[in-house]
Design a protein around this motif. Sequence first.
Motif, PDB file in Angstrom:
ATOM      1  N   LEU A   1      -2.879   4.062  -4.026  1.00 31.88           N
ATOM      2  CA  LEU A   1      -4.135   4.409  -3.363  1.00 31.88           C
ATOM      3  C   LEU A   1      -4.376   5.915  -3.413  1.00 31.88           C
ATOM      4  N   ALA A   2      -3.303   6.700  -3.301  1.00 33.72           N
ATOM      5  CA  ALA A   2      -3.442   8.160  -3.378  1.00 33.72           C
ATOM      6  C   ALA A   2      -3.925   8.570  -4.763  1.00 33.72           C
ATOM      7  N   LEU A   3      -3.428   7.915  -5.796  1.00 30.97           N
ATOM      8  CA  LEU A   3      -3.867   8.211  -7.161  1.00 30.97           C
ATOM      9  C   LEU A   3      -5.342   7.843  -7.335  1.00 30.97           C
TER      10      LEU A   3
ATOM     11  N   THR B   1      -2.374   0.561  11.540  1.00 29.05           N
ATOM     12  CA  THR B   1      -1.492  -0.589  11.771  1.00 29.05           C
ATOM     13  C   THR B   1      -0.017  -0.223  11.604  1.00 29.05           C
ATOM     14  N   ARG B   2       0.244   1.063  11.456  1.00 33.97           N
ATOM     15  CA  ARG B   2       1.606   1.609  11.345  1.00 33.97           C
ATOM     16  C   ARG B   2       2.359   1.150  10.098  1.00 33.97           C
ATOM     17  N   LYS B   3       1.621   0.759   9.059  1.00 33.42           N
ATOM     18  CA  LYS B   3       2.245   0.437   7.777  1.00 33.42           C
ATOM     19  C   LYS B   3       2.439   1.717   6.954  1.00 33.42           C
ATOM     20  N   LEU B   4       1.676   2.750   7.298  1.00 33.30           N
ATOM     21  CA  LEU B   4       1.782   4.049   6.639  1.00 33.30           C
ATOM     22  C   LEU B   4       2.113   5.086   7.700  1.00 33.30           C
ATOM     23  N   ASP B   5       3.201   5.790   7.469  1.00 29.40           N
ATOM     24  CA  ASP B   5       3.607   6.860   8.369  1.00 29.40           C
ATOM     25  C   ASP B   5       2.515   7.930   8.380  1.00 29.40           C
ATOM     26  N   PRO B   6       2.012   8.306   9.542  1.00 29.59           N
ATOM     27  CA  PRO B   6       0.930   9.304   9.611  1.00 29.59           C
ATOM     28  C   PRO B   6       1.293  10.635   8.954  1.00 29.59           C
ATOM     29  N   ARG B   7       2.578  10.914   8.829  1.00 25.05           N
ATOM     30  CA  ARG B   7       2.988  12.167   8.194  1.00 25.05           C
ATOM     31  C   ARG B   7       2.587  12.218   6.723  1.00 25.05           C
TER      32      ARG B   7
ATOM     33  N   VAL C   1       0.326  14.808   2.755  1.00 23.92           N
ATOM     34  CA  VAL C   1       0.277  14.713   1.292  1.00 23.92           C
ATOM     35  C   VAL C   1      -1.152  14.373   0.860  1.00 23.92           C
ATOM     36  N   LEU C   2      -1.771  13.448   1.550  1.00 21.34           N
ATOM     37  CA  LEU C   2      -3.090  12.954   1.152  1.00 21.34           C
ATOM     38  C   LEU C   2      -4.198  13.995   1.310  1.00 21.34           C
TER      39      LEU C   2
ATOM     40  N   LEU D   1      -9.746   5.197   0.909  1.00 20.94           N
ATOM     41  CA  LEU D   1      -9.676   5.848   2.221  1.00 20.94           C
ATOM     42  C   LEU D   1      -9.597   4.820   3.347  1.00 20.94           C
ATOM     43  N   ALA D   2     -10.416   3.780   3.254  1.00 19.35           N
ATOM     44  CA  ALA D   2     -10.413   2.748   4.296  1.00 19.35           C
ATOM     45  C   ALA D   2      -9.055   2.061   4.389  1.00 19.35           C
ATOM     46  N   LEU D   3      -8.475   1.731   3.242  1.00 21.87           N
ATOM     47  CA  LEU D   3      -7.167   1.061   3.251  1.00 21.87           C
ATOM     48  C   LEU D   3      -6.068   1.988   3.769  1.00 21.87           C
ATOM     49  N   LEU D   4      -6.150   3.268   3.421  1.00 17.59           N
ATOM     50  CA  LEU D   4      -5.148   4.221   3.921  1.00 17.59           C
ATOM     51  C   LEU D   4      -5.285   4.429   5.424  1.00 17.59           C
ATOM     52  N   ILE D   5      -6.514   4.508   5.905  1.00 20.48           N
ATOM     53  CA  ILE D   5      -6.735   4.645   7.351  1.00 20.48           C
ATOM     54  C   ILE D   5      -6.268   3.393   8.075  1.00 20.48           C
TER      55      ILE D   5
END
Length: 147
Positions: free
Chosen positions: A2-4, A74-80, A84-85, A65-69
């Motif tokens: 998603l970042a790519l 939902t805590r599947k992605l560490d906010p830290r 990077v993003l 962006l929507a999927l990353l947010i």
Amino acid sequence: MLALALFLSTPVVTGWLVGDLTGGAARRLAAEGESLDYAVEPVSLGAVGDRVLVVVASVLMVVSLALLIHATATRKLDPRWWSVLVPVVLAGVLIGLAWRIATAGAIGANIGAGLVVLAGGPVLLLLLGVAVVQAARLSREHRRRVG
């Protein structure tokens, strides 16, 4: 992944939002038959191709962006990982803006293109460097915790 997608779509959307930066005087001279000078010749897929590219890039950017947010909420992605993003998105914006400046038609030298290389190049390297260092640090921390 998603970042790519975000990194690749952001310059396209930014370039479209900024639009052609050819100055008014250069446009008038071009209308009178003068040929414009370009630091970098603009690329076009034609009217339809350009629109399709912008629509696809816009959808890709918004969905990414929507999927990353959502993953963060939902805590599947560490906010830290936003450390990077955010630099990745800012680098994409800088690339899109630099592209529009470099492809602006001019009569004579395109001073803006030179300034973009001199000032924007180091900023771009800094943004991407921060993203890479942060990604490496977060990955290393994750590997230590997992095992």
